[in-house]
Design a protein around this motif. Structure first.
Motif, PDB file in Angstrom:
ATOM      1  N   UNK A  60     -56.366 -21.043  -9.814  1.00 26.61           N
ATOM      2  CA  UNK A  60     -55.105 -20.674 -10.455  1.00 26.61           C
ATOM      3  C   UNK A  60     -54.050 -20.253  -9.439  1.00 26.61           C
ATOM      4  N   UNK A  61     -54.461 -19.444  -8.458  1.00 25.75           N
ATOM      5  CA  UNK A  61     -53.495 -18.971  -7.457  1.00 25.75           C
ATOM      6  C   UNK A  61     -52.996 -20.121  -6.589  1.00 25.75           C
ATOM      7  N   UNK A  62     -53.889 -21.032  -6.234  1.00 31.08           N
ATOM      8  CA  UNK A  62     -53.478 -22.180  -5.422  1.00 31.08           C
ATOM      9  C   UNK A  62     -52.448 -23.026  -6.164  1.00 31.08           C
ATOM     10  N   UNK A  63     -52.610 -23.162  -7.491  1.00 28.29           N
ATOM     11  CA  UNK A  63     -51.669 -23.992  -8.255  1.00 28.29           C
ATOM     12  C   UNK A  63     -50.324 -23.287  -8.423  1.00 28.29           C
ATOM     13  N   UNK A  64     -50.343 -21.972  -8.678  1.00 25.83           N
ATOM     14  CA  UNK A  64     -49.068 -21.255  -8.807  1.00 25.83           C
ATOM     15  C   UNK A  64     -48.315 -21.267  -7.481  1.00 25.83           C
TER      16      UNK A  64
ATOM     17  N   UNK B 136     -43.984 -23.576  -4.038  1.00 24.88           N
ATOM     18  CA  UNK B 136     -43.631 -24.149  -2.743  1.00 24.88           C
ATOM     19  C   UNK B 136     -43.015 -25.533  -2.863  1.00 24.88           C
ATOM     20  N   UNK B 137     -43.488 -26.337  -3.833  1.00 31.90           N
ATOM     21  CA  UNK B 137     -42.985 -27.701  -3.963  1.00 31.90           C
ATOM     22  C   UNK B 137     -42.066 -27.871  -5.169  1.00 31.90           C
ATOM     23  N   UNK B 138     -41.762 -26.763  -5.817  1.00 33.02           N
ATOM     24  CA  UNK B 138     -40.756 -26.705  -6.878  1.00 33.02           C
ATOM     25  C   UNK B 138     -40.998 -27.719  -8.002  1.00 33.02           C
ATOM     26  N   UNK B 139     -42.149 -27.585  -8.662  1.00 32.26           N
ATOM     27  CA  UNK B 139     -42.410 -28.358  -9.873  1.00 32.26           C
ATOM     28  C   UNK B 139     -43.107 -27.454 -10.872  1.00 32.26           C
ATOM     29  N   UNK B 140     -43.238 -27.924 -12.096  1.00 35.96           N
ATOM     30  CA  UNK B 140     -43.859 -27.111 -13.136  1.00 35.96           C
ATOM     31  C   UNK B 140     -44.631 -28.028 -14.079  1.00 35.96           C
TER      32      UNK B 140
ATOM     33  N   UNK C 154     -44.275 -15.354  -7.122  1.00 33.30           N
ATOM     34  CA  UNK C 154     -42.888 -15.008  -7.418  1.00 33.30           C
ATOM     35  C   UNK C 154     -41.960 -16.201  -7.198  1.00 33.30           C
ATOM     36  N   UNK C 155     -41.040 -16.395  -8.126  1.00 33.75           N
ATOM     37  CA  UNK C 155     -40.053 -17.466  -8.020  1.00 33.75           C
ATOM     38  C   UNK C 155     -39.018 -17.092  -6.960  1.00 33.75           C
TER      39      UNK C 155
ATOM     40  N   UNK D 160     -35.942 -16.597 -13.024  1.00 27.57           N
ATOM     41  CA  UNK D 160     -36.378 -15.454 -12.226  1.00 27.57           C
ATOM     42  C   UNK D 160     -37.829 -15.171 -12.618  1.00 27.57           C
ATOM     43  N   UNK D 161     -38.404 -14.138 -12.051  1.00 26.40           N
ATOM     44  CA  UNK D 161     -39.767 -13.795 -12.435  1.00 26.40           C
ATOM     45  C   UNK D 161     -40.813 -14.530 -11.622  1.00 26.40           C
ATOM     46  N   UNK D 162     -41.812 -15.091 -12.316  1.00 25.47           N
ATOM     47  CA  UNK D 162     -42.979 -15.642 -11.630  1.00 25.47           C
ATOM     48  C   UNK D 162     -43.411 -16.981 -12.232  1.00 25.47           C
ATOM     49  N   UNK D 163     -44.203 -17.715 -11.437  1.00 28.11           N
ATOM     50  CA  UNK D 163     -45.055 -18.772 -11.960  1.00 28.11           C
ATOM     51  C   UNK D 163     -46.356 -18.086 -12.385  1.00 28.11           C
ATOM     52  N   UNK D 164     -46.852 -18.422 -13.585  1.00 25.02           N
ATOM     53  CA  UNK D 164     -48.072 -17.817 -14.116  1.00 25.02           C
ATOM     54  C   UNK D 164     -49.079 -18.919 -14.420  1.00 25.02           C
TER      55      UNK D 164
END
Length: 340
Positions: free
Chosen positions: A227-231, A236-240, A316-317, A326-330
């Protein structure tokens, strides 16, 4: 002129003398743990006694130490707990929520006879294990059982010079020194805040499962790694997306973390289930859980009775990740493995 100089000298001496007694009446500035005791007091982690003393040389028992470490990690008391966690930990005792929380998140496990022994003074070896587990320190293998935990503390320069024998009882002053060396570090502040946020996600997830009559999910380090590696990668590569730009799926990523290693090696009857929830822009764990619970697909993962384990990733974003957020990737990674 000489009188004026003498007056200045006396005033300076008076200020120094008062500062030497500024912490606690039994903790002069020259005490080896003075700075640490001052820190834990100022941070509200540990207070002194009504008579103005701290008793730095007094041993600390297992219940007191657990409470102090949990509050140092979370910054507050843990969420309410229901049910028995140890037969010698009564729900009416002040330390009950701290000890039961620590057991629930696998910081402590108790003694072979299933007891916790809250009133027993804690040894350096026992304290090292609780601290290393609480702050998610990397521990290897080794003998005796406590050596990997002591090694982890030594790597962080968190062992006071006064502690040499793993069997010796920890004092209140040494307890303050360990906390100061860990929590007082800017790096640890950031890491601990993230760890506390991840744990809050797990606690809130399990609260929703409890409402539905489902068993709680246990933390799994492989799922957390995935999970941490994906967030981190999304930030880092700006996708979701669930799939990486190369097309790697959540199942492939979870498998790559090592989660299914034993499963793949087992020549037996077996089955597994994995799942993933993503979030972007939420600023608190509560907001992330509320958003997921308002989405049928995400809610289905949280309340999936097949899942038994969970790992959380939070990153963190930054400015590069779309200025509207703002906020985070979860990331929530869920799993379960059955082998017979």
């Amino acid at each position: 002129m000489k009188k004026a100089l003498l007056l200045v000298a006396l005033m300076t001496l008076s200020v120094w003398a008062n500062s030497a007694l500024a912490i606690f009446s039994d903790v002069p500035m020259q005490h080896p743990n003075a700075k640490a005791i001052d820190y834990v007091r100022d941070e509200g982690i540990v207070s002194g006694y009504p008579d103005g003393t701290f008793k730095p040389e007094q041993p600390i028992n297992r219940a007191e130490f657990t409470k102090i470490i949990i509050e140092a990690v979370l910054g507050q008391a843990p969420l309410e707990h229901a049910g028995e966690c140890f037969p010698d930990v009564n729900s009416e005792e002040w330390f009950y929520p701290y000890v039961c929380y620590a057991k629930r998140v696998e910081i402590i496990s108790g003694f072979p006879d299933k007891t916790f022994r809250p009133g027993q003074n804690i040894s350096f070896a026992e304290a090292a294990k609780i601290v290393a587990n609480s702050f998610h320190m990397q521990t290897g293998l080794g003998e005796p059982w406590y050596q990997p935990y002591i090694d982890a503390l030594e790597e962080k320069n968190a062992v006071p010079p006064s502690l040499q024998d793993p069997a010796e009882l920890l004092t209140r002053g040494e307890m303050a020194e360990i906390i100061y060396r860990i929590v007082g570090s800017d790096l640890f502040k950031a890491e601990n805040a993230l760890a506390a946020l991840k744990q809050e996600v797990i606690d809130l997830t399990n609260a929703e499962r409890q409402k539905a009559g489902l068993s709680a999910l246990k933390h799994n380090s492989y799922l957390e790694s995935s999970a941490q590696a994906h967030s981190d990668d999304m930030q880092q590569r700006d996708y979701f997306q669930h799939d990486t730009p190369e097309g790697k799926t959540p199942t492939e990523r979870i498998k790559g973390s090592g989660y299914l290693h034993e499963f793949d090696q087992c020549n037996c009857n077996k089955s597994y289930a994995v799942g993933e929830n993503l979030g972007k822009g939420q600023t608190t764990a509560k907001q992330a859980i509320e958003n997921w619970m308002n989405s049928p697909e995400h809610k289905a993962n949280i309340l999936n009775e097949k899942f038994s384990e969970i790992g959380i990733g939070i990153t963190e974003i930054t400015e590069q990740n779309n200025g509207n957020f703002q906020g985070y990737f979860w990331v929530q990674n869920f799993g379960d493995i059955k082998m017979e």
